[in-house]
Design a protein around this motif. Structure first.
Motif, PDB file in Angstrom:
ATOM      1  N   PHE A  25       0.859  -1.179   0.000  1.00 46.66           N
ATOM      2  CA  PHE A  25       0.000   0.000   0.000  1.00 46.66           C
ATOM      3  C   PHE A  25       0.897   1.230   0.000  1.00 46.66           C
ATOM      4  O   PHE A  25       1.961   1.221   0.620  1.00 46.66           O
ATOM      5  N   PRO A  26       0.478   2.284  -0.665  1.00 50.72           N
ATOM      6  CA  PRO A  26       1.324   3.490  -0.693  1.00 50.72           C
ATOM      7  C   PRO A  26       1.424   4.128   0.684  1.00 50.72           C
ATOM      8  O   PRO A  26       0.647   3.820   1.582  1.00 50.72           O
ATOM      9  N   PHE A  27       2.391   5.016   0.820  1.00 51.52           N
ATOM     10  CA  PHE A  27       2.489   5.791   2.050  1.00 51.52           C
ATOM     11  C   PHE A  27       1.343   6.801   2.065  1.00 51.52           C
ATOM     12  O   PHE A  27       0.821   7.173   1.016  1.00 51.52           O
ATOM     13  N   PRO A  28       0.921   7.233   3.238  1.00 50.86           N
ATOM     14  CA  PRO A  28      -0.197   8.179   3.312  1.00 50.86           C
ATOM     15  C   PRO A  28       0.072   9.465   2.543  1.00 50.86           C
ATOM     16  O   PRO A  28       1.186   9.971   2.515  1.00 50.86           O
ATOM     17  N   ASP A  29      -0.987   9.960   1.905  1.00 51.94           N
ATOM     18  CA  ASP A  29      -0.934  11.211   1.160  1.00 51.94           C
ATOM     19  C   ASP A  29      -1.670  12.268   1.979  1.00 51.94           C
ATOM     20  O   ASP A  29      -2.875  12.133   2.227  1.00 51.94           O
ATOM     21  N   PRO A  30      -0.969  13.323   2.412  1.00 49.62           N
ATOM     22  CA  PRO A  30      -1.631  14.361   3.219  1.00 49.62           C
ATOM     23  C   PRO A  30      -2.852  14.975   2.531  1.00 49.62           C
ATOM     24  O   PRO A  30      -3.793  15.395   3.198  1.00 49.62           O
ATOM     25  N   ALA A  31      -2.881  14.979   1.186  1.00 52.94           N
ATOM     26  CA  ALA A  31      -4.016  15.549   0.455  1.00 52.94           C
ATOM     27  C   ALA A  31      -5.278  14.696   0.605  1.00 52.94           C
ATOM     28  O   ALA A  31      -6.379  15.170   0.308  1.00 52.94           O
ATOM     29  N   ALA A  32      -5.125  13.450   1.055  1.00 49.15           N
ATOM     30  CA  ALA A  32      -6.280  12.568   1.226  1.00 49.15           C
ATOM     31  C   ALA A  32      -6.964  12.771   2.576  1.00 49.15           C
ATOM     32  O   ALA A  32      -7.955  12.113   2.867  1.00 49.15           O
ATOM     33  N   ILE A  33      -6.441  13.677   3.382  1.00 54.08           N
ATOM     34  CA  ILE A  33      -7.063  14.004   4.671  1.00 54.08           C
ATOM     35  C   ILE A  33      -7.867  15.277   4.471  1.00 54.08           C
ATOM     36  O   ILE A  33      -7.315  16.304   4.075  1.00 54.08           O
ATOM     37  N   GLN A  34      -9.173  15.174   4.694  1.00 55.43           N
ATOM     38  CA  GLN A  34     -10.051  16.304   4.401  1.00 55.43           C
ATOM     39  C   GLN A  34     -10.910  16.660   5.611  1.00 55.43           C
ATOM     40  O   GLN A  34     -11.324  15.784   6.372  1.00 55.43           O
ATOM     41  N   GLN A  35     -11.153  17.959   5.732  1.00 55.55           N
ATOM     42  CA  GLN A  35     -12.058  18.429   6.776  1.00 55.55           C
ATOM     43  C   GLN A  35     -13.402  18.704   6.112  1.00 55.55           C
ATOM     44  O   GLN A  35     -13.473  19.383   5.085  1.00 55.55           O
ATOM     45  N   MET A  36     -14.456  18.116   6.694  1.00 60.40           N
ATOM     46  CA  MET A  36     -15.792  18.247   6.128  1.00 60.40           C
ATOM     47  C   MET A  36     -16.717  18.900   7.142  1.00 60.40           C
ATOM     48  O   MET A  36     -16.571  18.665   8.349  1.00 60.40           O
ATOM     49  N   PRO A  37     -17.656  19.726   6.668  1.00 61.81           N
ATOM     50  CA  PRO A  37     -18.618  20.336   7.595  1.00 61.81           C
ATOM     51  C   PRO A  37     -19.441  19.263   8.306  1.00 61.81           C
ATOM     52  O   PRO A  37     -19.879  18.291   7.691  1.00 61.81           O
ATOM     53  N   ARG A  38     -19.642  19.439   9.598  1.00 61.05           N
ATOM     54  CA  ARG A  38     -20.440  18.489  10.393  1.00 61.05           C
ATOM     55  C   ARG A  38     -21.841  18.365   9.811  1.00 61.05           C
ATOM     56  O   ARG A  38     -22.461  17.304   9.884  1.00 61.05           O
ATOM     57  N   SER A  39     -22.326  19.414   9.179  1.00 62.52           N
ATOM     58  CA  SER A  39     -23.679  19.418   8.610  1.00 62.52           C
ATOM     59  C   SER A  39     -23.838  18.432   7.452  1.00 62.52           C
ATOM     60  O   SER A  39     -24.962  18.094   7.074  1.00 62.52           O
ATOM     61  N   GLN A  40     -22.737  17.927   6.885  1.00 65.52           N
ATOM     62  CA  GLN A  40     -22.821  16.956   5.790  1.00 65.52           C
ATOM     63  C   GLN A  40     -23.102  15.535   6.298  1.00 65.52           C
ATOM     64  O   GLN A  40     -23.311  14.630   5.497  1.00 65.52           O
ATOM     65  N   PHE A  41     -23.104  15.357   7.603  1.00 66.07           N
ATOM     66  CA  PHE A  41     -23.348  14.052   8.195  1.00 66.07           C
ATOM     67  C   PHE A  41     -24.732  14.036   8.827  1.00 66.07           C
ATOM     68  O   PHE A  41     -25.161  15.035   9.414  1.00 66.07           O
ATOM     69  N   PRO A  42     -25.439  12.911   8.748  1.00 67.25           N
ATOM     70  CA  PRO A  42     -26.747  12.835   9.418  1.00 67.25           C
ATOM     71  C   PRO A  42     -26.586  13.094  10.917  1.00 67.25           C
ATOM     72  O   PRO A  42     -25.615  12.652  11.529  1.00 67.25           O
ATOM     73  N   GLU A  43     -27.543  13.815  11.491  1.00 66.20           N
ATOM     74  CA  GLU A  43     -27.461  14.173  12.911  1.00 66.20           C
ATOM     75  C   GLU A  43     -27.436  12.956  13.824  1.00 66.20           C
ATOM     76  O   GLU A  43     -26.814  12.983  14.876  1.00 66.20           O
ATOM     77  N   ASP A  44     -28.111  11.868  13.410  1.00 67.46           N
ATOM     78  CA  ASP A  44     -28.186  10.682  14.268  1.00 67.46           C
ATOM     79  C   ASP A  44     -27.008   9.726  14.065  1.00 67.46           C
ATOM     80  O   ASP A  44     -26.945   8.678  14.696  1.00 67.46           O
ATOM     81  N   LEU A  45     -26.062  10.083  13.188  1.00 62.60           N
ATOM     82  CA  LEU A  45     -24.897   9.222  12.946  1.00 62.60           C
ATOM     83  C   LEU A  45     -23.853   9.448  14.031  1.00 62.60           C
ATOM     84  O   LEU A  45     -23.362  10.560  14.213  1.00 62.60           O
ATOM     85  N   PRO A  46     -23.532   8.405  14.804  1.00 60.32           N
ATOM     86  CA  PRO A  46     -22.530   8.574  15.864  1.00 60.32           C
ATOM     87  C   PRO A  46     -21.122   8.627  15.257  1.00 60.32           C
ATOM     88  O   PRO A  46     -20.609   7.618  14.783  1.00 60.32           O
ATOM     89  N   LEU A  47     -20.529   9.790  15.232  1.00 64.98           N
ATOM     90  CA  LEU A  47     -19.183   9.961  14.664  1.00 64.98           C
ATOM     91  C   LEU A  47     -18.152   9.749  15.756  1.00 64.98           C
ATOM     92  O   LEU A  47     -18.159  10.448  16.766  1.00 64.98           O
ATOM     93  N   GLN A  48     -17.278   8.760  15.546  1.00 63.48           N
ATOM     94  CA  GLN A  48     -16.262   8.450  16.537  1.00 63.48           C
ATOM     95  C   GLN A  48     -14.900   8.358  15.868  1.00 63.48           C
ATOM     96  O   GLN A  48     -14.772   7.818  14.772  1.00 63.48           O
ATOM     97  N   VAL A  49     -13.890   8.869  16.540  1.00 62.19           N
ATOM     98  CA  VAL A  49     -12.525   8.820  16.045  1.00 62.19           C
ATOM     99  C   VAL A  49     -12.104   7.362  15.855  1.00 62.19           C
ATOM    100  O   VAL A  49     -12.415   6.494  16.672  1.00 62.19           O
ATOM    101  N   ASP A  50     -11.429   7.110  14.748  1.00 57.03           N
ATOM    102  CA  ASP A  50     -10.916   5.802  14.320  1.00 57.03           C
ATOM    103  C   ASP A  50     -11.968   4.894  13.703  1.00 57.03           C
ATOM    104  O   ASP A  50     -11.631   3.818  13.223  1.00 57.03           O
ATOM    105  N   TYR A  51     -13.227   5.287  13.687  1.00 61.72           N
ATOM    106  CA  TYR A  51     -14.234   4.495  12.988  1.00 61.72           C
ATOM    107  C   TYR A  51     -14.091   4.743  11.488  1.00 61.72           C
ATOM    108  O   TYR A  51     -13.753   5.839  11.051  1.00 61.72           O
ATOM    109  N   ILE A  52     -14.354   3.700  10.716  1.00 67.41           N
ATOM    110  CA  ILE A  52     -14.280   3.810   9.262  1.00 67.41           C
ATOM    111  C   ILE A  52     -15.705   3.810   8.723  1.00 67.41           C
ATOM    112  O   ILE A  52     -16.503   2.920   9.034  1.00 67.41           O
ATOM    113  N   TYR A  53     -16.015   4.822   7.947  1.00 64.39           N
ATOM    114  CA  TYR A  53     -17.324   4.992   7.345  1.00 64.39           C
ATOM    115  C   TYR A  53     -17.177   4.936   5.834  1.00 64.39           C
ATOM    116  O   TYR A  53     -16.093   5.158   5.294  1.00 64.39           O
TER     117      TYR A  53
END
Length: 143
Positions: A68-96
């Motif tokens: 697998f390639p080394f991580p690309d910093p450009a693949a890390i993105q910040q997204m507005p919280r409003s783009q996620f459903p309110e009832d979706l439990p967002l937790q660090v290290d979870y993969i969605y």
């Protein structure tokens, strides 16, 4: 005894294990059967199966950047919280799963959750990781 070659069908159990012992993926109770060279698993991992026979147990140490390639910093993105459903439990290290602009489903790992933004890492989860590919071969059938 039949030796695994390209095109052979091989029945096996496998585990992908990170350096700290965390199992990233495994077959579980039921083995899988795949055709070597068909692309059912990563080609580099398939290549490691060539030459194995029924009854073989192998552990392959895979260095970061080889499969697998080394991580690309450009693949890390910040997204507005409003783009996620309110009832979706967002937790660090979870993969969605996310939908790409092209309509494909891509995994993203949550790296930070704030009131107004969520940071998502779209690099492959094994990017930049050393890991072990462990296999137990149950049977090999000729192509």
């Amino acid at each position: 005894m039949t030796t695994a070659t390209k095109g052979a069908h091989i029945e096996l159990h496998y585990r992908l294990i990170l350096e700290g012992g965390f199992v990233v993926d495994e077959t579980g109770a039921d083995p899988i059967t795949l055709e070597i060279g068909s692309g059912e698993i990563l080609p580099g991992l398939e290549d490691l199966l060539v030459g194995l026979e029924a009854g073989d147990h192998r552990e392959f140490a895979i260095e970061a950047g080889v499969m697998f390639p080394f991580p690309d910093p450009a693949a890390i993105q910040q997204m507005p919280r409003s783009q996620f459903p309110e009832d979706l439990p967002l937790q660090v290290d979870y993969i969605y799963e996310f939908n790409s602009p092209g309509g494909e489903t891509v995994p993203g790992r949550i790296t930070a959750v704030e009131d107004s933004a969520v940071t998502v890492d779209f690099n492959h989860p094994l990017a930049g990781q050393n890991f072990t590919f462990e296999v137990d071969v149950l049977s090999v059938r000729e192509p």
